[in-house]
Every structure is written in C-alpha cells, then in structure tokens.
Design a protein around this motif. Sequence first.
Motif, PDB file in Angstrom:
ATOM      1  N   ALA A  20       0.840  -1.203   0.000  1.00  7.26           N
ATOM      2  CA  ALA A  20       0.000   0.000   0.000  1.00  7.26           C
ATOM      3  C   ALA A  20       0.873   1.250   0.000  1.00  7.26           C
ATOM      4  CB  ALA A  20      -0.895   0.001   1.242  1.00  7.26           C
ATOM      5  N   PHE A  21       0.241   2.379  -0.191  1.00  5.96           N
ATOM      6  CA  PHE A  21       0.868   3.703  -0.149  1.00  5.96           C
ATOM      7  C   PHE A  21       0.698   4.275   1.252  1.00  5.96           C
ATOM      8  CE2 PHE A  21      -0.051   8.239  -0.057  1.00  5.96           C
ATOM      9  CZ  PHE A  21       1.070   8.770  -0.638  1.00  5.96           C
ATOM     10  N   SER A  86      -4.694  -1.971  -1.526  1.00  2.08           N
ATOM     11  CA  SER A  86      -4.933  -0.563  -1.828  1.00  2.08           C
ATOM     12  C   SER A  86      -4.151  -0.120  -3.058  1.00  2.08           C
ATOM     13  CB  SER A  86      -4.661   0.303  -0.600  1.00  2.08           C
ATOM     14  OG  SER A  86      -5.309   1.539  -0.781  1.00  2.08           O
ATOM     15  N   MET A  87      -3.121   0.727  -2.936  1.00  2.00           N
ATOM     16  CA  MET A  87      -2.362   1.090  -4.144  1.00  2.00           C
ATOM     17  C   MET A  87      -1.833  -0.164  -4.829  1.00  2.00           C
ATOM     18  SD  MET A  87       1.044   3.438  -4.622  1.00  2.00           S
ATOM     19  CE  MET A  87       2.014   3.292  -6.119  1.00  2.00           C
ATOM     20  N   TYR A  90      -4.321  -1.245  -7.151  1.00  2.00           N
ATOM     21  CA  TYR A  90      -4.384  -0.460  -8.407  1.00  2.00           C
ATOM     22  C   TYR A  90      -3.329  -0.992  -9.396  1.00  2.00           C
ATOM     23  CZ  TYR A  90      -6.458   3.080  -5.189  1.00  2.00           C
ATOM     24  OH  TYR A  90      -7.194   3.744  -4.235  1.00  2.00           O
ATOM     25  N   ARG A 124      -5.068  14.583  -2.865  1.00  2.00           N
ATOM     26  CA  ARG A 124      -3.713  14.166  -3.259  1.00  2.00           C
ATOM     27  C   ARG A 124      -2.842  15.399  -3.525  1.00  2.00           C
ATOM     28  NH1 ARG A 124      -4.162   8.745  -3.718  1.00  2.00           N
ATOM     29  NH2 ARG A 124      -5.981   7.846  -4.738  1.00  2.00           N
ATOM     30  N   HIS A 234      -7.991  -0.029   7.243  1.00  2.00           N
ATOM     31  CA  HIS A 234      -7.544  -0.139   5.851  1.00  2.00           C
ATOM     32  C   HIS A 234      -6.407  -1.151   5.698  1.00  2.00           C
ATOM     33  CE1 HIS A 234      -7.043   1.391   1.816  1.00  2.00           C
ATOM     34  NE2 HIS A 234      -5.824   1.829   2.050  1.00  2.00           N
TER      35      HIS A 234
HETATM   36  C1  MLT Z   1      -3.155   3.047  -0.024  1.00  2.00           C
HETATM   37  O1  MLT Z   1      -3.309   2.567   1.107  1.00  2.00           O
HETATM   38  O2  MLT Z   1      -2.412   2.520  -0.859  1.00  2.00           O
HETATM   39  C2  MLT Z   1      -3.898   4.315  -0.361  1.00  2.00           C
HETATM   40  O3  MLT Z   1      -4.986   4.474   0.481  1.00  2.00           O
HETATM   41  C3  MLT Z   1      -4.329   4.330  -1.807  1.00  2.00           C
HETATM   42  C4  MLT Z   1      -4.940   5.636  -2.199  1.00  2.00           C
HETATM   43  O4  MLT Z   1      -4.449   6.685  -1.729  1.00  2.00           O
HETATM   44  O5  MLT Z   1      -5.885   5.642  -2.987  1.00  2.00           O
END
Ligand code: MLT
Length: 258
Positions: A20-21, A86-87, A90, A124, A234
Amino acid sequence: MSRLAIHDTGEGPALLLLHAFPLDASQWDQQVAALSDRYRCLRPDFWGCGSSPAPPPGATLDDYAAAVLQELDERGIADVAVCGLSMGGYVVFALWRSARQRIRAVVLADTHAAADTADVRDGRLTMIEAVRRHGVEAIVEDMVERALSQSGRDEIHVADPVRGRIRRCTVDGIVAAQEAMASRPDSSPLLASIDVPALLLVGADDTGTSPDDVRAMASAMRHARSEVIECAGHLTNLEQPAQFSQLLGDFLDALRRW
Ligand code: MLT
C-alpha cells in the motif's frame, strides 16, 4: 526503466505481494512468515519506498506495473498469483491490463476499481504540497489515522512500524505515487474480464474502501468471493495478520488442489 528492489523469500509457486501507499515491502513480513514454506513470496518496494531508487519522472501506474514485470522477467518467473493492498491493488489492475496471461489468481485487499473522485484528487494535491513544503513527517500522523482502526492505532506494535515505513519513503516517492494514483483510469470495466480465481478482502472499519464496494466488485468478477475482516481498518494484513494470512493461504492452497 528504473529498477525496483524486490525481496524474494521461500520456494513454491510465485506469489507477488504489492504494498500500500506510502509503505514498503515489509508490510508483508507476517504473510511471508506464514506462507514462505510453500510459496515464493516476491515483494517489490515501489519507487522511493523501502530500498527502491527514486521514481522516473512522470511515472504512471502502468510504469509501476511494467517495472514489476521487468523484475519477474529478470528472475525467469513466467506467472504469479498476485495480491495487492490498496495502491498495490491499483497496480494489480494495471498488470491485468498489460499481462493478464501471467496472472494465475488475484487477491485484492482494501482496494477499489473506480478512479479518483475530484475530492480525492484534490486531497492528493494537498498532500503533495504538504510533503514538498514540510517533508514526509508532515503526513505521518494523518496517514496513520486514515490507515488504521482505533484499536490498530492503540497497538504500538502495529502503529509504530507503519510510522517507520512512511518515514522511510522519500518525498519524491510519495509525490510520484500520488500523481500516478490521481491519473489512473477507471478499472471498473475490467472487472468482468478477470476470469481467474479471485479473493477480495476488506477491513470492516476501512474508511477508504467500504465492504459494500468490495462485495459489488466481487459480484462483477467471474470467480470472486469476498471476506470482511472484523476489527481492522484499511491495513487489514497488519491489523489482523493471522486471519489475513489464513485466508490468503487457504485461497492459494485450494488453487493447488485443482
Ligand atoms: C493506499 O493505502 O495505498 C492508499 O490508500 C491508496 C490511495 O491513496 O488511494
């Protein structure tokens, strides 16, 4: 393409774990402890995180995915089960777009297919400005607040390593990831094409991805089921590591019995 540091532990079918980010590959340490006796656990650090070098200018999530594929190629790994949180999720969608033939199974945790709303994109930009002006420390407590449930924040052995991982990210790494996430496409139309076995996980108290969204994603996919992890926000794999590892391991083990 700039290389990624990749941590490679264990033997067996390849399991790619995408963090994750704004964390790093050590997010997966407890899953590696649980699964590396039977899976080869490959964990890249995304650019500017953990041990990876600075991001290339203007990197998109497709570039992150291409860099991951390059590391698999370097190791002669043809296909993987992939788990992204999460990221990381993506990036799983970006991998599916570019190299679905190399993906045997998909685990998506605390992530969603939709692109950013305008509000999220604005958030962001605000974070990018804050880290550029004040450094990474400026976002640490806010990120911990967003990423962990109250009980996770109260557990020092959960919350402090999250702080440490964020502090190890560079300003450039955070900016690049935020810009890449802000410009990512909507992956919802992709869901129906995901025809490999899939497991979707979400924390009951995740404020970024709701259990309802995750159930809807699972029903849009062909062979997916979803599980809600109680007492987690999360970062489900850090707040409930044993349960997360069990669900992940059971899912992967069942694939081997097919
Ligand atoms: C993450 O945990 O990677 C973030 O919440 C991703 C995001 O900022 O969309």
